[in-house]
Design a protein around this motif. Structure first.
Motif, short mmCIF file in Angstrom:
data_model
loop_
_atom_site.label_atom_id
_atom_site.label_comp_id
_atom_site.label_asym_id
_atom_site.label_seq_id
_atom_site.Cartn_x
_atom_site.Cartn_y
_atom_site.Cartn_z
N GLY A 147 -33.69 -53.91 51.21
CA GLY A 147 -33.98 -54.67 50.00
C GLY A 147 -34.36 -53.77 48.85
O GLY A 147 -34.57 -52.56 49.02
N TYR A 163 -36.12 -59.32 43.20
CA TYR A 163 -36.00 -58.84 44.57
C TYR A 163 -34.64 -59.24 45.11
O TYR A 163 -34.22 -60.39 44.96
CB TYR A 163 -37.08 -59.41 45.49
CG TYR A 163 -36.89 -58.97 46.93
CD1 TYR A 163 -37.26 -57.70 47.34
CD2 TYR A 163 -36.29 -59.82 47.87
CE1 TYR A 163 -37.06 -57.28 48.65
CE2 TYR A 163 -36.09 -59.40 49.17
CZ TYR A 163 -36.47 -58.14 49.55
OH TYR A 163 -36.25 -57.71 50.84
N GLY A 165 -32.52 -58.78 48.81
CA GLY A 165 -32.71 -58.25 50.14
C GLY A 165 -31.91 -58.95 51.22
O GLY A 165 -31.30 -60.01 51.00
#
Length: 206
Positions: A147, A163, A165
């Protein structure tokens, strides 16, 4: 022979098009957007993004506060720091609760931190280190974790936190359930993160 090569190229491009498709918006609430993307494994890639007040250092203070992780990382029971190398590298062991009757999960990951001096963009690259450590009783080790946290300044007072991931829950948890939990969990994580980042201990100037 040449035709076979062309065919292989076309097939690879088609496969990339199918599994490298655009992100699909799953949630858009509480100033957080959550997206998913199909992969060949059946486990989705997940992306979330939000804009908050603060600076990159604000986010890093929260990320490094492992004692506070259960307060904002969804289903997190505990985070243990295994090693810490200055401002550039950390290895952490994270323990998660799983919904009954599934077994709790854990993962061991390394964070590599870097900042672009020209743009001010902070990047935290996450890689899987689970195979380098023994598995524990009563936990299923998640695998193929990867990630990236990206913190981008959008003004002097605000940053965009993103983010992106991927991870595999492993064990008996089916991929469809893992995908559902991942979407709900990242929404919950970002919503709680937004609130905690307003705490003065993270906003303070070092």
């Amino acid at each position: 022979m040449l035709q076979s090569i062309y065919l292989l190229i076309l097939l690879s491009l088609f496969s990339a098009a199918v599994f490298g498709q655009d992100w699909e918006l799953e949630k858009d609430q509480d100033q957080v957007q959550v997206f998913s993307q199909d992969t060949e494994s059946g486990y989705d890639k997940i992306k979330a993004t939000t804009i908050v007040s603060g600076q990159a250092a604000t986010f890093m203070r929260l990320l490094d506060d492992t004692d506070a992780c259960p307060l904002w990382v969804a289903r997190c029971k505990e985070v243990k720091t295994l090693d810490w190398f200055g401002d550039e590298r950390r290895t952490v062991h994270t323990f998660f609760s799983a919904p009954w009757p599934l077994t709790n999960r854990d993962m061991i990951t390394q964070n590599l931190i870097s900042t672009d001096e020209q743009t001010g963009i902070l990047t935290v690259q996450i890689s899987d280190k689970g195979l380098e450590h023994p598995q524990l009783n009563h936990y299923v080790r998640m695998k193929n974790i990867r990630g990236t946290w990206t913190v981008t300044p959008v003004s002097e007072q605000q940053i965009r936190i993103t983010y992106e991931g991927y991870g595999e829950a492993s064990g008996s948890m089916p991929a469809w359930l893992a995908n559902h939990l991942a979407i709900d969990s990242i929404q919950d994580t970002f919503t709680k993160m937004r609130k905690l980042l307003t705490h003065k201990k993270y906003l303070q100037v070092p």
